[in-house]
Design an enzyme around this catalytic site. Structure first.
Site, PDB file in Angstrom:
ATOM      1  N   HIS A 117       0.873  -1.184   0.000  1.00  9.77           N
ATOM      2  CA  HIS A 117       0.000   0.000   0.000  1.00  9.77           C
ATOM      3  C   HIS A 117       0.912   1.237   0.000  1.00  9.77           C
ATOM      4  O   HIS A 117       2.026   1.185   0.543  1.00  9.77           O
ATOM      5  CB  HIS A 117      -0.834  -0.045   1.284  1.00  9.77           C
ATOM      6  CG  HIS A 117      -1.910   0.983   1.394  1.00  9.77           C
ATOM      7  ND1 HIS A 117      -1.658   2.300   1.721  1.00  9.77           N
ATOM      8  CD2 HIS A 117      -3.253   0.889   1.236  1.00  9.77           C
ATOM      9  CE1 HIS A 117      -2.811   2.963   1.772  1.00  9.77           C
ATOM     10  NE2 HIS A 117      -3.792   2.122   1.481  1.00  9.77           N
ATOM     11  N   ASP A 194       3.128  -4.331   8.060  1.00  9.55           N
ATOM     12  CA  ASP A 194       1.904  -3.567   7.866  1.00  9.55           C
ATOM     13  C   ASP A 194       0.740  -4.544   8.018  1.00  9.55           C
ATOM     14  O   ASP A 194       0.435  -5.321   7.111  1.00  9.55           O
ATOM     15  CB  ASP A 194       1.912  -2.927   6.465  1.00  9.55           C
ATOM     16  CG  ASP A 194       0.609  -2.200   6.164  1.00  9.55           C
ATOM     17  OD1 ASP A 194      -0.330  -2.299   6.974  1.00  9.55           O
ATOM     18  OD2 ASP A 194       0.528  -1.533   5.114  1.00  9.55           O
ATOM     19  N   GLN A 197      -4.427  -5.103   6.918  1.00  3.88           N
ATOM     20  CA  GLN A 197      -5.400  -6.066   6.382  1.00  3.88           C
ATOM     21  C   GLN A 197      -5.309  -7.427   7.055  1.00  3.88           C
ATOM     22  O   GLN A 197      -6.091  -8.319   6.738  1.00  3.88           O
ATOM     23  CB  GLN A 197      -5.205  -6.230   4.863  1.00  3.88           C
ATOM     24  CG  GLN A 197      -5.464  -4.984   4.055  1.00  3.88           C
ATOM     25  CD  GLN A 197      -6.905  -4.477   4.146  1.00  3.88           C
ATOM     26  OE1 GLN A 197      -7.830  -5.210   4.486  1.00  3.88           O
ATOM     27  NE2 GLN A 197      -7.100  -3.201   3.853  1.00  3.88           N
ATOM     28  N   LYS A 220     -10.681  -0.488  10.416  1.00  5.43           N
ATOM     29  CA  LYS A 220     -10.810  -1.704   9.589  1.00  5.43           C
ATOM     30  C   LYS A 220     -11.140  -2.916  10.460  1.00  5.43           C
ATOM     31  O   LYS A 220     -11.209  -4.035   9.970  1.00  5.43           O
ATOM     32  CB  LYS A 220      -9.507  -1.965   8.817  1.00  5.43           C
ATOM     33  CG  LYS A 220      -9.188  -0.872   7.787  1.00  5.43           C
ATOM     34  CD  LYS A 220      -7.936  -1.213   7.029  1.00  5.43           C
ATOM     35  CE  LYS A 220      -7.376  -0.043   6.232  1.00  5.43           C
ATOM     36  NZ  LYS A 220      -8.170   0.321   5.063  1.00  5.43           N
ATOM     37  N   CYS A 362      -4.707   2.346  -3.766  1.00  8.28           N
ATOM     38  CA  CYS A 362      -3.506   2.901  -3.106  1.00  8.28           C
ATOM     39  C   CYS A 362      -2.324   1.947  -3.203  1.00  8.28           C
ATOM     40  O   CYS A 362      -1.545   1.794  -2.246  1.00  8.28           O
ATOM     41  CB  CYS A 362      -3.763   3.249  -1.643  1.00  8.28           C
ATOM     42  SG  CYS A 362      -4.920   4.580  -1.431  1.00  8.28           S
TER      43      CYS A 362
END
Ligand code: PLP
Length: 404
Positions: A117, A194, A197, A220, A362
């Site tokens: 991302h 990261d 997700q 999220k 993104c």
């Protein structure tokens, strides 16, 4: 499951029942989480820390309880390792600044991957520009998974940090982060993950992963917007300088010299989002009450079912086809061999009540690599159902027929 907790799912879009498949962008909030926000503002809104009065002490306790719970939820060794930020993007920018100040010098190298991302690319690029360092990129194999052999070859004495996504926000694939971390650690190189997700879909255990840094966003994960987490191993957070200055992060301020607060406050300048932290804690309790394994199993089934059904449509090309996915699938539609712009598919689906995301998500370097203008992405949360996937598939077939 638990659909009754999400009143928004009863909304109609263009007279059709809403099918919300844009969960990778943000999840909907259960009533319990919405109520928690009302409760917090109704009962204990007062600025935290240093308040002698009762309300401030209650608000402080709730904020710190939430931090403890985040640490437990993510399997961190201590609540001191949990820094509240504005979101994943903010966490990565803070990390890039702090880590960069302490550890990056001219000629050093930082490794990211092709499928990141923008949040896990641009802060590192900015750091590289500032420090005259070099950004290296792990390439993908033909099946769109990370090329681990190429990754190994990129590591050198110059490598100072590896920063990769746990789950791709475009492809939905789960990267072998444990292996990536082990390989880097064998050479004494720290790794940032990261987890934006991953945290909503997988049971993340930071001690087990052994990453040095981890970031994610509350919005999220059925929680509030404007709140995120920057996790760092205590040994790292102790040696990194603060990214921002102001109240809260100091011990003493003198014009001659300012000394900094202990962890984690050293990294939390200004009034923190103490309402958000409490609400996020309630969102995590909500997830735990249902059970993370149960959610993961249900979402995996949704991904497998959707992919299997999409595969039946000859006009559809699925990306990272056949790879295990956590919550998201990207595809494109081809008509007479010509790619139909994902915006057009997204618009035709929207008219039928189905919310999907289209475009570069993104992640322009990945989209460029795929050689397309964008993809259509469907992404799931705990409340989605196979019936919704069927509605989506019928709508997609209708959209394809409209192209005839
Ligand atoms: N990283 C990944 C993998 C993401 O999917 C996202 C958001 O979609 C981000 C970072 C940025 O998160 P936020 O916009 O909450 O800061």
């Amino acid at each position: 499951m638990n659909r009754e907790d999400f009143a928004i799912l009863n909304e109609q879009v263009y007279g059709k029942p809403l099918v919300y498949f844009d969960n990778a962008a943000t999840t909907q909030k259960p009533q319990q989480v919405i109520n928690a926000m009302v409760y917090a503002y109704t009962h204990f809104n007062a600025n935290i820390h240093r308040g002698v009065h009762h309300l401030s002490q209650v608000a402080t306790a709730k904020h710190e309880e939430a931090r403890e719970y985040v640490a437990t939820f993510l399997g961190a060794a201590s609540a001191k390792e949990i820094i509240f930020t504005k979101g994943t993007t903010d966490s990565l920018n803070m990390l890039a600044f702090s880590f960069g100040e302490a550890c990056i010098h001219e000629g050093d190298e930082i490794i990211v991957s092709q499928l990141e991302h923008h949040s896990n690319i641009v802060p590192w690029q900015m750091l590289c520009e500032r420090k005259k360092a070099v950004l290296r990129v792990i390439p993908l194999r033909d099946n769109q998974t990370l090329d681990i052999e190429a990754y190994k070859a990129l590591l050198s004495d110059k490598t100072k940090l590896v920063s990769v996504a746990h789950v791709s926000n475009v492809l939905g694939i789960i990267n072998p982060v444990k292996e990536i971390i082990q390989i880097a650690h064998e050479k004494g190189i720290p790794v940032a993950i990261d987890g934006a997700q991953a945290a909503p879909h997988l049971t993340v255990n930071l001690r087990d992963l052994d990453c040095d840094f981890f970031v994610c966003s509350a919005h999220k994960m059925y929680g509030p917007t404007g709140l995120g987490i920057l996790y760092g191993k205590e040994k790292w957070l102790n040696i990194l300088p603060p990214a921002e200055g102001g109240g809260e992060m100091i011990e003493h301020v003198r014009f001659e010299k300012t000394t900094y607060n202990v962890l984690p406050y050293k990294f939390e300048a200004g009034t923190p989002n103490f309402i958000g932290s409490y609400v996020f804690g309630e969102a995590l309790h909500y997830i735990e009450k249902i059970g993370r394994e149960k959610i993961e199993k249900a979402e995996t089934e949704l991904c497998e079912y959707a992919e299997q059904q999409l595969k039946q449509l000859k006009e559809v090309k699925i990306y990272a086809e056949g790879q295990k996915k956590a919550g998201a699938i990207s595809f494109n539609v081809y008509h007479n061999g010509k790619l139909i712009h994902p915006f057009d598919i997204g618009t035709l689906l929207d008219r039928q009540g189905i919310a999907v995301r289209t475009g570069h998500h993104c992640a322009e370097p990945l989209i460029d690599y795929l050689g397309v203008p964008g993809t259509v992405r469907i992404s799931f949360a705990l409340y989605n159902t196979k019936e919704e996937i069927d509605v989506f598939l019928n709508a997609l077939k209708k959209a394809i027929m409209m192209l005839e």
